[in-house]
Every structure is written in structure tokens, then in C-alpha cells.
Scaffold this active site. Sequence first.
Site, short mmCIF file in Angstrom:
data_model
loop_
_atom_site.label_atom_id
_atom_site.label_comp_id
_atom_site.label_asym_id
_atom_site.label_seq_id
_atom_site.Cartn_x
_atom_site.Cartn_y
_atom_site.Cartn_z
N HIS A 117 0.83 -1.21 0.00
CA HIS A 117 0.00 0.00 0.00
C HIS A 117 0.86 1.26 0.00
O HIS A 117 0.53 2.25 -0.65
CB HIS A 117 -0.91 0.01 1.24
CG HIS A 117 -1.96 -1.05 1.22
ND1 HIS A 117 -3.30 -0.78 1.10
CD2 HIS A 117 -1.86 -2.40 1.31
CE1 HIS A 117 -3.98 -1.91 1.12
NE2 HIS A 117 -3.12 -2.90 1.24
N ASP A 147 -6.03 5.82 1.90
CA ASP A 147 -6.00 4.44 1.44
C ASP A 147 -7.41 3.86 1.51
O ASP A 147 -8.18 4.19 2.43
CB ASP A 147 -5.05 3.64 2.34
CG ASP A 147 -4.87 2.21 1.88
OD1 ASP A 147 -5.80 1.40 2.11
OD2 ASP A 147 -3.82 1.89 1.31
N ALA A 156 10.85 -6.53 -1.45
CA ALA A 156 11.95 -6.07 -2.30
C ALA A 156 11.33 -5.22 -3.40
O ALA A 156 10.16 -5.39 -3.76
CB ALA A 156 12.70 -7.26 -2.92
N GLN A 170 10.26 -4.76 -6.60
CA GLN A 170 10.10 -5.76 -7.65
C GLN A 170 10.47 -5.24 -9.03
O GLN A 170 11.13 -5.94 -9.81
CB GLN A 170 8.65 -6.27 -7.65
CG GLN A 170 8.30 -7.09 -6.42
CD GLN A 170 6.91 -7.70 -6.54
OE1 GLN A 170 6.37 -7.85 -7.63
NE2 GLN A 170 6.33 -8.04 -5.41
#
Length: 363
Positions: free
Chosen positions: A15, A110, A348, A350
Site C-alpha cells: 500500500h 488508502d 523487495a 520488484q
Amino acid sequence: MKQTVVLYAVPAMGHLVPMVELAKLFVLHDFSVIVVLMHTPVKHPSVDPFVARVSSAYPSISFHQLPPAASLPDTPVPRFLDLVLPNNPQLLYFLEARSRTSDVRAVVLDFFCTGALAVTANLRLPSYFFFASCAAVLAAFLYLPTLYATADIDLKALGDSPLHFPGLPPVPASDMPRNMIDRDEDYFKRMIRVLESLPNADGILVNSFESLEAEAVRVLRDGACIPGRRMPPVYCIGPLIADGSRDVGGEKMEKAECASWLDEQPRGSVVFLCFGSMGMFSAEQLKEIAAGLERSGQRFLWVVRAPRSESQGPQGWGLQSEPDLEALFPEGFLERTKQRGFLAKSWAPQVEVLNHEAVGGGS
């Protein structure tokens, strides 16, 4: 004084990363941005390093961590929905103080944070939800309360039978999130209330663009997903994609540690193992993956998440503690594989990893 936008983020990397990408978009339009992080009893291990890198690279984006809430749910693994209301008093205090010293133009929440609408309404601040997935998913989610209210549906019994949503291709019932198939569960009922609250905002920002999902955007704006209710404006502001090769203001973010490790590996030699925020395994399964990697002799970069607990269920949508690598893996595994493997705890970058020339494949 620059106009300010406040973004209220769930402190989970899946998020927080797209929320920061949204912050960069506001910066490009000459706003200053404050990303507010709710207080949680467990902090994702990658949050602090990520926040530090963003703060260093983008001076117009600042972060504010809410102080501890007066009361938090007494559960082993709190879920995001458990944490919104306890944080509301601290969020109210912060926004009141900030509004006296800054030109706060809007608050972007959010989509899990529907409970915070009470705070922004109290302060009469324009409020928007940010939906980091595509327009089609938003359309399906918004229609779910209507779908369940108009039919006695048991998704667990439907198997691969199709569900029909306005403007979308049929979706097999078995493809729905597991938390959304058991209407008798408390969490299911609470998620339905969240979805019913999304149209109460002044607008919804969705991570897509209209020419990609024209039909989904149309049914959203027409209100077909929430029949009989007012649909707020829907703004397509995507695609927002984290890309370490781009920057704002001439500065690039510091490399993550795993990317620096990849720089030292031969071209196409590394297998990337990353199973997403819902890709959680039992402790026994993690040991089996480790054993397979060791026997393969292959170079690897593995994003390891703490094992799934019974309290989380099959899909947690909750907070995660940092994995204890020594305890998780077979004795000596870390030492025997340290020359050819890198273990990243929980997260990580990506896009950066998959773009790296050392990565030859992934799962």
C-alpha cells in the site's frame, strides 16, 4: 506557501509504495505532500528504510508517524481494519495542527481507511480514496454489496460458476479473495461496510487510464456499480509504476541492498522468488523451499515473509512481523548459501529487481 496534500497510508509495503508514487505525481504538479502513517503494534521491516530513501530523494515529500493510539486491538496479528478507528484521535489532532500552519487542500485516504472519513468530515477537508489496483477491480468491489444484498449467494458452494458484474467479463467465484467468500464471517461483513463507504468520499483516484479500461471506467462513472446511490467523480491517474530509473527533481533514490547484491552477480544467473503480499507459507513449506534451493546450486534472491499463523487465516490482510531467518531454515542453510543467495525480509523493489540484468527468471 505551497498547497499541501495529505496522504493517509496503510503501513504495508504493497500500500505504501503506490501511495508514494501518487505523492510523486502531486509533487510534479507543484504540491507539497505529507504522507501520514498510522500507528501499528508491528511495523513492516522494510518501512523505515523505504521512508528514509524517499525522504532523501524527494524533499517535497515528508512523512509523519502518528504516535501510539490509546487502545489497540488485543489480537496476535491485528488487521488493518482493526487499526483505523483507534488512530482517528491522533489523526484528528495532527490534521487540526497542520491546517493551522499549512494550506491543506485535500486528504487522500488508502481505501482501507474508510473509518477516517469521520475525521476529515469533522474538519471539512475534501477527502478522496486512492485505489491502487485497476478500474475493473474497483468496479467489481463496489458492486459486491449489491450482489450479496440481492441474492443469497454462497461463494464457497459456487466453485467455478461465473459472477456477473456491470461492464466486466464474468469472474469465476473461485477467483474471489478468500476473505470475501464467507458471508457469515465478521471480517467479510466489515469489508462490505468498507466497500459501501467508498462512495461517501469527494472522489476516487484509481491507478489506471481510460483508454486501457474504457468500459470499466464508464460503468464506474455511470454509477452502475452502486445502483440507487450517488457515485463520486472517478479520476484515472495511472499508470503509477515504481521505477528506480526515473526521478523527480534530478535525484534518484538510493539503491536497495538487494539491488546492490545483484550488481555483483553474472548476467541472467539469478532466480527471483517473490510470492506477493498474499503469498504466505507455513514454516514447513519454507523449509522445503530452502532445501530445494540449496540442492539446486542456483543463485537466488528470495523475498521471505514470516510464516502464516492460524490467527491470520489463509489470507491475512494484516500486519506482518519480521521473519527470524535463523529459526525458519534448516540448520546451516544461511551459511552454506551465503555466497550465491540473498534473502530479503518481507519485501523487495520488484520492478527494479525484475529489470536487473542479473535476474534470469522468477516465480
